[in-house]
Write an enzyme that holds these catalytic residues in place. Structure first.
Site, PDB file in Angstrom:
ATOM      1  CB  SER A  42      -0.959  -0.054   1.200  1.00 43.18           C
ATOM      2  OG  SER A  42      -1.952   0.922   1.106  1.00 43.18           O
ATOM      3  CG  ASP A 131      -6.551  -4.031  -2.781  1.00 43.51           C
ATOM      4  OD1 ASP A 131      -7.240  -3.087  -2.349  1.00 43.51           O
ATOM      5  OD2 ASP A 131      -5.310  -4.076  -2.680  1.00 43.51           O
ATOM      6  CG  HIS A 171      -5.431  -2.766   0.801  1.00 40.12           C
ATOM      7  ND1 HIS A 171      -4.792  -2.435  -0.374  1.00 40.12           N
ATOM      8  CD2 HIS A 171      -4.943  -1.932   1.754  1.00 40.12           C
ATOM      9  CE1 HIS A 171      -3.962  -1.435  -0.150  1.00 40.12           C
ATOM     10  NE2 HIS A 171      -4.030  -1.116   1.134  1.00 40.12           N
TER      11      HIS A 171
END
Length: 355
Positions: A42, A131, A171
């Site tokens: 991320s 995600d 995620h």
């Protein structure tokens, strides 16, 4: 007068000893400082990309989970939240040509290393089918960006989107090392997911470094805190950095001669918010223990406005790495506060042991 002199002597001794409760200094370990690999999830993925591009002379590979192209946000929170996370028809991800132009402009200005340094790198990229935080088109823009600079065989693109096999990833960092990891499709704290036997740390390290010994026991090394402040110009909090970072050192690496990997945590994964959960649960240490690999885990700090001793207003409530400019307009270049600090950490680790 004697009382005054004694007081001055005590204060001087305290100053020389450093702040009360400060973590130990980062050790000199004689790591290979010009063959560094990096990775991140991320915001840490975005940090890994910009660090690799800015310091391509020393970085030889990057593993990127759920992130997009270099300087995708262009210093804008609005662009970060749209084109770089959840793009739409009005805010699509940057094209390859747009990203390449930004790299070349920074290189001409001497703000990053020449992009020719990317040519012999290896890159491993992952996108999860579930995600919805950093969506697939953003990651595919990153893959296109890398394929402009690198041969096709040097870019691995992994898509975990097989729901029937339990591999439809949300995620998060995909790990087999965290005993309490979230289910595969989860996108919730601590953003460490279990997707069958898929081991992201092992997969990316093998691709970046070549054949490895089997993963071992993390207890064959030690995860230590260190003081990040000496590596920051000004207050660490103003750069969005915590006072302490973490480094995993296998016992076999104390005498020097090991490789170095830098692992950037994601938003809401720093010491403030999850303690050592990311460093201990992401899976890097088990591979490092048996492969003469030191792993640096630099740390951000959660910040929402003012901080003690600071006159700067900095907003980073989720403890993300700076990939949109909250710590300075030069965030994606060699002189960016976080970029420069991590580069200094690497230089310290590369010094001969005992210094």
């Amino acid at each position: 007068m004697r009382r005054v002199l004694r007081r001055v002597a005590v204060l001087a001794a305290v100053a020389l000893a450093g702040p009360v409760g400060a973590a130990p200094a980062l050790p000199a370990l004689g790591v290979e400082g010009d063959g560094v690999t990096v990775s991140g999830i991320s915001s840490g993925g975005y940090m890994a990309v910009q660090f690799q591009v800015a310091f391509s002379r020393i970085v030889k590979g990057a593993g990127v989970l759920a992130a997009g192209p270099y300087e995708c946000a262009e210093g804008s929170v609005a662009k970060a939240l749209t084109r770089c996370m959840a793009p739409n028809r009005f805010a699509p991800p940057p094209t390859v040509n747009e990203s390449v132009a930004r790299v070349e402009a920074h290189a001409r200005a001497g703000q990053i290393d020449a992009p020719v340094g990317l040519a012999d790198d290896r890159v491993w990229v992952l996108s999860g089918g579930a995600d919805r935080t950093v969506e697939r088109p953003v990651v595919e823009a990153l893959v296109g960006f890398y394929r402009h600079w690198l041969p096709a065989a040097s870019v691995a693109y992994v898509r975990l989107d097989d729901a029937a096999q339990g591999l439809n990833a949300g995620h998060g960092m995909i790990s087999v090392s965290d005993a309490q990891a979230n289910a595969c499709a989860t996108s919730e704290p601590p953003f460490i997911n279990r997707c069958g036997n898929f081991d992201a740390a092992g997969e990316l390290l093998r691709f970046l470094l070549g054949p490895l010994q089997a993963r071992g026991d993390a207890r064959a090394g030690r995860l230590d805190a260190f003081d990040q402040r000496p590596f920051v110009s000004g207050l660490a909090a103003d750069a969005g950095l915590a006072e302490e970072g973490l480094v995993y050192v296998p016992d076999a690496c104390r005498a020097g001669g090991c490789r170095l990997h830098v692992a950037f945590h994601g938003c809401r994964q720093n010491l403030d918010q999850v303690g050592r959960r990311f460093a201990e649960g992401a899976g890097y240490a088990e591979w490092a223990a048996t492969n003469r690999l030191v792993v640096l885990f630099p740390q951000t700090v959660t910040r929402n406005g003012w901080a003690w001793g600071s006159w700067r207003w900095v907003v980073n409530p989720k403890g993300c790495w700076d990939w949109w400019g909250y710590a300075g307009a030069d965030y994606a270049t060699r002189s960016g506060p976080q970029m420069a600090a991590v580069r200094r950490m690497i230089a310290r680790l590369a010094e001969a042991p005992g210094r």
